[in-house]
Design a protein around this motif. Structure first.
Motif, PDB file in Angstrom:
ATOM      1  N   PRO A  48      85.975  86.760  15.618  1.00 28.17           N
ATOM      2  CA  PRO A  48      86.693  87.137  14.401  1.00 28.17           C
ATOM      3  C   PRO A  48      86.169  86.455  13.135  1.00 28.17           C
ATOM      4  O   PRO A  48      86.166  87.055  12.062  1.00 28.17           O
ATOM      5  N   THR A  49      85.706  85.231  13.252  1.00 28.38           N
ATOM      6  CA  THR A  49      85.186  84.516  12.090  1.00 28.38           C
ATOM      7  C   THR A  49      83.893  85.146  11.580  1.00 28.38           C
ATOM      8  O   THR A  49      83.702  85.294  10.365  1.00 28.38           O
ATOM      9  N   ILE A  50      83.024  85.537  12.483  1.00 25.89           N
ATOM     10  CA  ILE A  50      81.774  86.186  12.099  1.00 25.89           C
ATOM     11  C   ILE A  50      82.065  87.516  11.415  1.00 25.89           C
ATOM     12  O   ILE A  50      81.447  87.848  10.395  1.00 25.89           O
ATOM     13  N   LEU A  51      83.031  88.273  11.943  1.00 31.09           N
ATOM     14  CA  LEU A  51      83.365  89.542  11.308  1.00 31.09           C
ATOM     15  C   LEU A  51      83.995  89.336   9.940  1.00 31.09           C
ATOM     16  O   LEU A  51      83.785  90.153   9.039  1.00 31.09           O
ATOM     17  N   LEU A  52      84.746  88.267   9.758  1.00 32.84           N
ATOM     18  CA  LEU A  52      85.297  87.974   8.436  1.00 32.84           C
ATOM     19  C   LEU A  52      84.179  87.670   7.448  1.00 32.84           C
ATOM     20  O   LEU A  52      84.181  88.165   6.309  1.00 32.84           O
ATOM     21  N   GLY A  59      81.128  93.975   3.346  1.00 31.70           N
ATOM     22  CA  GLY A  59      82.265  94.851   3.601  1.00 31.70           C
ATOM     23  C   GLY A  59      82.237  96.146   2.827  1.00 31.70           C
ATOM     24  O   GLY A  59      82.715  97.173   3.308  1.00 31.70           O
ATOM     25  N   SER A  60      81.672  96.145   1.651  1.00 32.89           N
ATOM     26  CA  SER A  60      81.626  97.382   0.869  1.00 32.89           C
ATOM     27  C   SER A  60      80.670  98.399   1.481  1.00 32.89           C
ATOM     28  O   SER A  60      80.748  99.583   1.160  1.00 32.89           O
ATOM     29  N   PHE A  61      79.790  97.959   2.375  1.00 29.86           N
ATOM     30  CA  PHE A  61      78.897  98.872   3.085  1.00 29.86           C
ATOM     31  C   PHE A  61      79.473  99.323   4.424  1.00 29.86           C
ATOM     32  O   PHE A  61      78.832 100.076   5.141  1.00 29.86           O
ATOM     33  N   GLY A  62      80.645  98.815   4.801  1.00 26.33           N
ATOM     34  CA  GLY A  62      81.297  99.229   6.034  1.00 26.33           C
ATOM     35  C   GLY A  62      80.780  98.558   7.283  1.00 26.33           C
ATOM     36  O   GLY A  62      81.097  98.982   8.394  1.00 26.33           O
ATOM     37  N   GLY A  82      83.219 101.090  -0.243  1.00 28.17           N
ATOM     38  CA  GLY A  82      84.413 100.342   0.146  1.00 28.17           C
ATOM     39  C   GLY A  82      85.676 100.891  -0.481  1.00 28.17           C
ATOM     40  O   GLY A  82      86.623 100.149  -0.705  1.00 28.17           O
ATOM     41  N   GLY A  83      85.702 102.210  -0.720  1.00 26.40           N
ATOM     42  CA  GLY A  83      86.887 102.790  -1.355  1.00 26.40           C
ATOM     43  C   GLY A  83      87.098 102.210  -2.733  1.00 26.40           C
ATOM     44  O   GLY A  83      88.214 101.854  -3.098  1.00 26.40           O
ATOM     45  N   CYS A  84      85.989 102.113  -3.478  1.00 27.32           N
ATOM     46  CA  CYS A  84      85.986 101.491  -4.815  1.00 27.32           C
ATOM     47  C   CYS A  84      86.486 100.049  -4.760  1.00 27.32           C
ATOM     48  O   CYS A  84      87.106  99.547  -5.707  1.00 27.32           O
ATOM     49  N   GLY A  85      86.240  99.398  -3.660  1.00 25.26           N
ATOM     50  CA  GLY A  85      86.603  97.993  -3.518  1.00 25.26           C
ATOM     51  C   GLY A  85      87.966  97.755  -2.904  1.00 25.26           C
ATOM     52  O   GLY A  85      88.271  96.648  -2.470  1.00 25.26           O
ATOM     53  N   ILE A  86      88.806  98.785  -2.856  1.00 25.12           N
ATOM     54  CA  ILE A  86      90.174  98.600  -2.352  1.00 25.12           C
ATOM     55  C   ILE A  86      90.178  98.361  -0.847  1.00 25.12           C
ATOM     56  O   ILE A  86      90.805  97.417  -0.370  1.00 25.12           O
ATOM     57  N   TRP A  87      89.471  99.211  -0.072  1.00 20.71           N
ATOM     58  CA  TRP A  87      89.419  99.016   1.380  1.00 20.71           C
ATOM     59  C   TRP A  87      88.748  97.698   1.732  1.00 20.71           C
ATOM     60  O   TRP A  87      89.116  97.043   2.702  1.00 20.71           O
ATOM     61  N   THR A  88      87.766  97.323   0.938  1.00 22.34           N
ATOM     62  CA  THR A  88      87.064  96.072   1.208  1.00 22.34           C
ATOM     63  C   THR A  88      88.015  94.892   1.108  1.00 22.34           C
ATOM     64  O   THR A  88      88.025  94.011   1.981  1.00 22.34           O
ATOM     65  N   ILE A  89      88.829  94.869   0.078  1.00 24.15           N
ATOM     66  CA  ILE A  89      89.783  93.767  -0.102  1.00 24.15           C
ATOM     67  C   ILE A  89      90.836  93.786   0.996  1.00 24.15           C
ATOM     68  O   ILE A  89      91.194  92.735   1.542  1.00 24.15           O
ATOM     69  N   ILE A  90      91.317  94.968   1.355  1.00 25.31           N
ATOM     70  CA  ILE A  90      92.303  95.064   2.440  1.00 25.31           C
ATOM     71  C   ILE A  90      91.695  94.556   3.746  1.00 25.31           C
ATOM     72  O   ILE A  90      92.344  93.833   4.507  1.00 25.31           O
ATOM     73  N   ASP A  91      90.447  94.919   4.001  1.00 26.36           N
ATOM     74  CA  ASP A  91      89.787  94.487   5.235  1.00 26.36           C
ATOM     75  C   ASP A  91      89.580  92.977   5.292  1.00 26.36           C
ATOM     76  O   ASP A  91      89.541  92.408   6.378  1.00 26.36           O
ATOM     77  N   TRP A  92      89.429  92.326   4.159  1.00 30.05           N
ATOM     78  CA  TRP A  92      89.299  90.869   4.173  1.00 30.05           C
ATOM     79  C   TRP A  92      90.508  90.215   4.822  1.00 30.05           C
ATOM     80  O   TRP A  92      90.397  89.182   5.468  1.00 30.05           O
ATOM     81  N   PHE A  93      91.671  90.810   4.625  1.00 27.02           N
ATOM     82  CA  PHE A  93      92.902  90.219   5.150  1.00 27.02           C
ATOM     83  C   PHE A  93      93.254  90.712   6.553  1.00 27.02           C
ATOM     84  O   PHE A  93      94.075  90.099   7.227  1.00 27.02           O
ATOM     85  N   VAL A  95      90.725  91.985   8.993  1.00 24.52           N
ATOM     86  CA  VAL A  95      89.612  92.104   9.935  1.00 24.52           C
ATOM     87  C   VAL A  95      89.755  91.148  11.121  1.00 24.52           C
ATOM     88  O   VAL A  95      89.416  91.512  12.251  1.00 24.52           O
ATOM     89  N   MET A  96      90.259  89.965  10.918  1.00 19.75           N
ATOM     90  CA  MET A  96      90.385  89.018  12.030  1.00 19.75           C
ATOM     91  C   MET A  96      91.411  89.498  13.051  1.00 19.75           C
ATOM     92  O   MET A  96      91.175  89.431  14.261  1.00 19.75           O
ATOM     93  N   LYS A  97      92.535  89.996  12.574  1.00 18.78           N
ATOM     94  CA  LYS A  97      93.569  90.493  13.485  1.00 18.78           C
ATOM     95  C   LYS A  97      93.062  91.715  14.252  1.00 18.78           C
ATOM     96  O   LYS A  97      93.279  91.830  15.458  1.00 18.78           O
ATOM     97  N   ARG A  98      92.372  92.623  13.565  1.00 21.65           N
ATOM     98  CA  ARG A  98      91.838  93.813  14.233  1.00 21.65           C
ATOM     99  C   ARG A  98      90.791  93.434  15.270  1.00 21.65           C
ATOM    100  O   ARG A  98      90.709  94.050  16.342  1.00 21.65           O
ATOM    101  N   THR A  99      89.985  92.428  14.986  1.00 17.76           N
ATOM    102  CA  THR A  99      88.971  91.979  15.939  1.00 17.76           C
ATOM    103  C   THR A  99      89.625  91.417  17.191  1.00 17.76           C
ATOM    104  O   THR A  99      89.209  91.726  18.309  1.00 17.76           O
ATOM    105  N   LYS A 100      90.649  90.608  17.023  1.00 15.07           N
ATOM    106  CA  LYS A 100      91.349  90.036  18.175  1.00 15.07           C
ATOM    107  C   LYS A 100      92.044  91.120  18.985  1.00 15.07           C
ATOM    108  O   LYS A 100      92.058  91.071  20.218  1.00 15.07           O
ATOM    109  N   GLN A 101      92.589  92.129  18.331  1.00 17.74           N
ATOM    110  CA  GLN A 101      93.213  93.244  19.048  1.00 17.74           C
ATOM    111  C   GLN A 101      92.166  94.049  19.811  1.00 17.74           C
ATOM    112  O   GLN A 101      92.414  94.486  20.940  1.00 17.74           O
ATOM    113  N   LYS A 102      91.009  94.244  19.209  1.00 15.48           N
ATOM    114  CA  LYS A 102      89.919  94.972  19.866  1.00 15.48           C
ATOM    115  C   LYS A 102      89.433  94.205  21.097  1.00 15.48           C
ATOM    116  O   LYS A 102      89.190  94.803  22.151  1.00 15.48           O
TER     117      LYS A 102
END
Length: 111
Positions: A48-52, A59-62, A82-93, A95-102
């Motif tokens: 999760p840390t590496i993905l963060l 993140g803006s490149f997906g 990155g959805g004009c930066g919006i998705w990128t900012i949301i993913d910053w918060f 991505v770690m939880k999604r990685t652990k769930q995955k």
């Protein structure tokens, strides 16, 4: 399965899972065979840390979405920067939880 082996596996890989998932994994491993533990040790878990870090810088490149296997959203983030930066900012918060769930879902398929 031997309790010491289960404890060793969980101690070694605790950073890859949510704390609430650890008792569930422990319970499933107690009922599993020795071959299951060998298969789990061969399973590649995402850090999760590496993905963060990747999400912060690329993140803006997906890239973070591609690494999690979410190709559709990765392409969409790539096309829209990155959805004009919006998705990128949301993913910053998130991505770690999604990685652990995955990671939890990938080992749940093995157990």
């Amino acid at each position: 399965m031997d309790k010491q082996k289960i404890d060793l596996y969980l101690t070694t890989n605790a950073k890859y899972f949510e704390p609430s998932a650890i008792p569930i994994i422990r319970q499933k491993l107690e009922n599993a065979s020795e071959e299951t533990l060998l298969t789990l040790q061969a399973c590649e878990l995402k850090d999760p840390t590496i993905l963060l870090i990747l999400s912060l810088f690329l993140g803006s490149f997906g890239i973070d979405r591609f690494m999690l296997g979410d190709v559709g959203m990765g392409v969409l983030k790539l096309i829209t920067c990155g959805g004009c930066g919006i998705w990128t900012i949301i993913d910053w918060f998130t991505v770690m939880k999604r990685t652990k769930q995955k990671n939890f879902s990938s080992i749940s398929m093995i157990i």
